[in-house]
Scaffold this motif. Structure first.
Motif, mmCIF file in Angstrom:
data_model
loop_
_atom_site.group_PDB
_atom_site.id
_atom_site.type_symbol
_atom_site.label_atom_id
_atom_site.label_comp_id
_atom_site.label_asym_id
_atom_site.label_seq_id
_atom_site.Cartn_x
_atom_site.Cartn_y
_atom_site.Cartn_z
ATOM 1 N N GLY A 109 0.804 -1.221 0.000
ATOM 2 C CA GLY A 109 0.000 0.000 0.000
ATOM 3 C C GLY A 109 0.829 1.259 0.000
ATOM 4 O O GLY A 109 0.275 2.364 0.014
ATOM 5 N N ASP A 110 2.165 1.127 0.003
ATOM 6 C CA ASP A 110 3.030 2.308 -0.022
ATOM 7 C C ASP A 110 2.756 3.119 -1.287
ATOM 8 O O ASP A 110 2.450 2.545 -2.339
ATOM 9 C CB ASP A 110 4.508 1.908 -0.010
ATOM 10 N N GLU A 111 2.883 4.438 -1.167
ATOM 11 C CA GLU A 111 2.649 5.321 -2.305
ATOM 12 C C GLU A 111 3.827 6.257 -2.507
ATOM 13 O O GLU A 111 4.633 6.479 -1.602
ATOM 14 C CB GLU A 111 1.362 6.129 -2.089
ATOM 15 N N GLY A 112 3.896 6.834 -3.721
ATOM 16 C CA GLY A 112 4.947 7.791 -4.048
ATOM 17 C C GLY A 112 6.315 7.147 -4.028
ATOM 18 O O GLY A 112 6.480 5.992 -4.421
ATOM 19 N N VAL A 113 7.318 7.900 -3.556
ATOM 20 C CA VAL A 113 8.691 7.411 -3.524
ATOM 21 C C VAL A 113 8.796 6.132 -2.704
ATOM 22 O O VAL A 113 9.577 5.236 -3.026
ATOM 23 C CB VAL A 113 9.648 8.509 -2.978
ATOM 24 N N ASP A 114 8.013 6.019 -1.632
ATOM 25 C CA ASP A 114 8.058 4.822 -0.782
ATOM 26 C C ASP A 114 7.660 3.559 -1.558
ATOM 27 O O ASP A 114 8.035 2.457 -1.170
ATOM 28 C CB ASP A 114 7.130 4.971 0.422
ATOM 29 N N ALA A 115 6.906 3.705 -2.639
ATOM 30 C CA ALA A 115 6.471 2.547 -3.419
ATOM 31 C C ALA A 115 7.576 1.980 -4.303
ATOM 32 O O ALA A 115 7.474 0.868 -4.779
ATOM 33 C CB ALA A 115 5.265 2.920 -4.298
ATOM 34 N N LEU A 116 8.637 2.762 -4.507
ATOM 35 C CA LEU A 116 9.738 2.264 -5.329
ATOM 36 C C LEU A 116 10.528 1.250 -4.555
ATOM 37 O O LEU A 116 11.104 0.362 -5.022
ATOM 38 C CB LEU A 116 10.644 3.401 -5.794
#
Length: 116
Positions: A109-116
């Protein structure tokens, strides 16, 4: 929402993929998607600069490399890609850069930079 993320798509021949992959690794690119595609540019698949007006386009085998990176790194990555791929001949490739609204990692469920 400014995610600070951009997508870079590179379309080029297969010849320099190993060199490109190494250079992207040195630049800290952690992930990429590579697809085999068919296509041609304005030369319609010809190796010559003079193209007949009614000539049928010839689709040539290419590769499409997709990267999602932090926007602050786009200029350095694009410059490195240009240096690796440049031969001065037709077919060196194209680079497309897009802004991204969001990236979501499905598993966490991480979004943005954290999703990379």
């Amino acid at each position: 929402m400014d995610t600070g993320l951009s997508k870079i798509e590179i379309i080029t021949s297969f010849a320099k993929f190993t060199d490109l992959q190494k250079e992207l690794g040195h630049l800290g690119v952690r992930g990429m998607t590579v697809s085999q595609v068919m296509g041609c540019g304005i030369q319609r698949g010809s190796a010559e600069y003079a193209i007949e007006e009614n000539e049928e386009p010839v689709l040539l085998p290419k590769q499409q490399i997709s990267l999602v990176v932090e926007t602050k790194n786009v200029r350095d990555i694009v410059e490195a890609v240009k240096q690796v791929l440049y031969t001065g001949h037709i077919g060196d490739g194209k680079i497309f850069v897009y802004s991204l609204d969001n990236v979501i990692k499905v598993r966490t469920g991480d979004e943005g930079v954290d999703a990379l």
